[in-house]
Design a protein around this motif. Structure first.
Motif, PDB file in Angstrom:
ATOM      1  N   PRO A  34       0.840  -1.206   0.000  1.00  0.00           N
ATOM      2  CA  PRO A  34       0.000   0.000   0.000  1.00  0.00           C
ATOM      3  C   PRO A  34       0.873   1.253   0.000  1.00  0.00           C
ATOM      4  O   PRO A  34       2.008   1.240   0.480  1.00  0.00           O
ATOM      5  CB  PRO A  34      -0.794  -0.121   1.311  1.00  0.00           C
ATOM      6  CG  PRO A  34      -0.749  -1.564   1.652  1.00  0.00           C
ATOM      7  CD  PRO A  34       0.558  -2.066   1.154  1.00  0.00           C
ATOM      8  N   GLU A  35       0.335   2.317  -0.491  1.00  0.00           N
ATOM      9  CA  GLU A  35       1.075   3.578  -0.536  1.00  0.00           C
ATOM     10  C   GLU A  35       1.492   3.995   0.872  1.00  0.00           C
ATOM     11  O   GLU A  35       0.720   3.875   1.834  1.00  0.00           O
ATOM     12  CB  GLU A  35       0.202   4.665  -1.167  1.00  0.00           C
ATOM     13  CG  GLU A  35       0.945   5.972  -1.414  1.00  0.00           C
ATOM     14  CD  GLU A  35       0.068   7.008  -2.092  1.00  0.00           C
ATOM     15  OE1 GLU A  35       0.524   8.150  -2.259  1.00  0.00           O
ATOM     16  OE2 GLU A  35      -1.092   6.680  -2.436  1.00  0.00           O
ATOM     17  N   LYS A  89      -1.152  -7.342  -5.240  1.00  0.00           N
ATOM     18  CA  LYS A  89      -1.126  -5.909  -4.965  1.00  0.00           C
ATOM     19  C   LYS A  89      -2.004  -5.649  -3.759  1.00  0.00           C
ATOM     20  O   LYS A  89      -3.193  -5.964  -3.761  1.00  0.00           O
ATOM     21  CB  LYS A  89      -1.628  -5.114  -6.169  1.00  0.00           C
ATOM     22  CG  LYS A  89      -1.576  -3.606  -5.967  1.00  0.00           C
ATOM     23  CD  LYS A  89      -2.013  -2.870  -7.235  1.00  0.00           C
ATOM     24  CE  LYS A  89      -1.937  -1.359  -7.040  1.00  0.00           C
ATOM     25  NZ  LYS A  89      -2.354  -0.626  -8.262  1.00  0.00           N
ATOM     26  N   ASP A 119      -3.870  -3.205  -0.937  1.00  0.00           N
ATOM     27  CA  ASP A 119      -4.461  -1.868  -0.925  1.00  0.00           C
ATOM     28  C   ASP A 119      -5.410  -1.723   0.251  1.00  0.00           C
ATOM     29  O   ASP A 119      -6.600  -1.984   0.146  1.00  0.00           O
ATOM     30  CB  ASP A 119      -5.190  -1.588  -2.230  1.00  0.00           C
ATOM     31  CG  ASP A 119      -5.779  -0.180  -2.294  1.00  0.00           C
ATOM     32  OD1 ASP A 119      -5.334   0.678  -1.503  1.00  0.00           O
ATOM     33  OD2 ASP A 119      -6.677   0.046  -3.105  1.00  0.00           O
ATOM     34  N   TYR A 173      -6.942  -6.707  -1.695  1.00  0.00           N
ATOM     35  CA  TYR A 173      -5.779  -7.056  -2.500  1.00  0.00           C
ATOM     36  C   TYR A 173      -6.237  -7.676  -3.807  1.00  0.00           C
ATOM     37  O   TYR A 173      -7.362  -8.136  -3.947  1.00  0.00           O
ATOM     38  CB  TYR A 173      -4.859  -8.017  -1.740  1.00  0.00           C
ATOM     39  CG  TYR A 173      -5.435  -9.404  -1.482  1.00  0.00           C
ATOM     40  CD1 TYR A 173      -5.061 -10.486  -2.283  1.00  0.00           C
ATOM     41  CD2 TYR A 173      -6.318  -9.636  -0.432  1.00  0.00           C
ATOM     42  CE1 TYR A 173      -5.574 -11.753  -2.050  1.00  0.00           C
ATOM     43  CE2 TYR A 173      -6.828 -10.884  -0.190  1.00  0.00           C
ATOM     44  CZ  TYR A 173      -6.455 -11.951  -1.005  1.00  0.00           C
ATOM     45  OH  TYR A 173      -6.964 -13.197  -0.770  1.00  0.00           O
TER      46      TYR A 173
END
Length: 459
Positions: free
Chosen positions: A40-41, A106, A108, A112
């Motif tokens: 995550p960012e 990925k 988030d 995901y």
């Protein structure tokens, strides 16, 4: 470079450092599972957890690189659920890992996407996405109330049976586990919503019919629950819910024995018991509560967690109950500390390689002769390693060591419990098995004999 730190909790054969580029390189080792993806960012680190008896156990962490990538390599993993956590960047991500897996995803904020990987993880992602209809609003940061949640729950529950039928990977073990877990996930989300503080809470009469079927006479009989990293929280929520739903509220909160009786699997009872230990602030209340249910601490891990809790509330003060350590005598028989109650017990923690220990031996033997015929038992507890057991036995015979000679096979429970880091260590216990002191004078000083005589006179 992403860092991989292995834990001894998994049968890892190597610690592997991987970057996203390295993962895409040579053909993987068949038993090696590789987990990589985008974090995550703003996440700085991703932590990988295995599941050990229903509890998440950290086994590795990976630093997120400048491209937000991370990677883990897990040699010969134990097949089952694992969890990825980005700290406070959303909830944990549940994945399924077995030997040879190559998983790319990925992350988030709790959700995901499986970009490539096993059929199990693609199926698990589908379920996770479906479950978010009711699991997403369970967090403390959510402001929704039962007015919006209950209709979502009532609409979702009837769909679960048909969703189970879509679980059809080639892995029968996984299929059975996920189908079982789907029901558990729904119940967990439903109970978590109720137990999370909110601005508006419903009356019992407003609960959907689903909640009426949650409470059962015997709950969680299937050990599959222990494959779930949330199992401990699930048990706590269920116990709280049954108490909340009781038609006749008891005057006092149910005992640990009563609460663990809600479950019909001994290992699951043990998990609930160990997860409840933090609520006891004194040694007396802890041991009193656990005594009727201690038989359910059926695994080494559960017993170790109990001993850690017991140690945390002890002060090792005079009058506290002595730790029931065990050792093996010269004949190979197991002897426990509690077997020696009725006499003053003097324990000498020593080893054959310890010079100061051997220096005390003549003084100890003299003290034993002086105390002969009195109500005193002298115990020698060796911390020699298992490989030196014959050396220990030969030393005991050669030196004609008296009393009860026990072998502990290394720095065992007695040293961990009493935090013994140096030897020799002498300890004295009274006739009831209570502590007099866990750091007594040595036999080479007159104070030890005086302490023993004083303890005898007080008995």
């Amino acid at each position: 470079m992403n860092q991989f730190n292995a834990s001894r909790l998994l049968p890892l054969v190597a610690c592997v450092a991987l970057t996203a580029r390295a993962v895409a390189g040579p053909a993987p080792v068949p038993s090696l599972a590789v987990i990589q993806g985008q974090a995550p960012e703003k996440a700085k680190k991703i932590t990988l957890y295995a599941v050990d008896e229903g509890r998440k156990t950290e086994i590795a962490n990976a630093v997120v690189n400048a491209q937000h990538a991370f990677a883990f390599a897990v040699p010969a993993p134990k097949e089952g659920f694992y969890y990825l956590s980005a700290g406070d960047r959303g909830g944990d991500t549940r994945i399924y890992v077995k030997s040879g897996d190559q998983l790319k995803l990925k992350m988030d904020n709790g959700a995901y996407i499986v970009e490539s990987g096993s059929a199990e993880n693609k199926q698990l992602q589908q379920w996770n996405d479906q479950l978010r209809v009711i699991s997403k609003p369970a967090g403390l940061g959510d402001t929704s109330s039962y007015v919006s949640f209950f209709p979502k729950l009532e609409a979702f529950v009837p769909k679960v049976a048909s969703l189970k039928k879509t679980v059809n990977t080639p892995n029968k073990k996984f299929n059975e586990l996920l189908q079982y877990t789907m029901d558990v996930d729904v119940e967990y989300a439903a109970l978590l919503f109720l137990m999370t503080p909110r601005s508006k809470h419903p009356e019992h009469s407003q609960y959907p019919a689903y909640y009426q079927q949650v409470v059962q006479n015997k709950k969680f009989c299937d050990s599959k629950l222990l494959a779930n990293g949330e199992a401990a929280g699930i048990l706590r929520l269920y116990a709280m819910f049954t108490h909340m739903m009781a038609k006749e509220k008891p005057k006092t909160f149910p005992s640990l024995e009563q609460m663990s009786g809600l479950f019909c699997n001994d290992t699951i009872k043990g998990l609930f018991i160990t997860e409840s230990l933090g609520g006891y602030r004194t040694f007396e209340t802890l041991t009193e509560a656990v005594a009727p249910v201690k038989k359910y601490l059926v695994t080494d891990g559960q017993m170790q967690r109990y001993l850690a809790a017991e140690k945390a509330v002890r002060k090792f003060a005079t009058g506290e109950v002595g730790f029931n350590f065990t050792g093996e005598d010269m004949s190979g028989k197991k002897v426990a500390f509690n077997d020696l109650k009725g006499k003053v017990v003097v324990v000498d923690v020593w080893a054959t390689w310890c010079g100061p220990c051997k220096a005390e031996l003549p003084y100890l033997q003299q003290l034993e002769e002086e105390m002969a015929g009195k109500n005193v038992t002298f115990v020698g507890f060796s911390v020699d390693e298992e490989k030196d057991k014959e050396k220990w036995a030969a030393f005991v015979k050669k030196q004609e060591m008296k009393g009860v000679q026990l072998f502990g096979a290394g720095w065992s429970d007695i040293t961990k419990f009493y935090d013994i880091k140096g030897i020799p260590r002498f300890m004295v216990f009274d006739q009831k098995g209570n502590i007099v002191t866990i750091d007594a004078p040595r036999p080479s000083t007159p104070e030890l004999k005086a302490l023993i005589e004083k303890t005898l006179s007080n008995g």
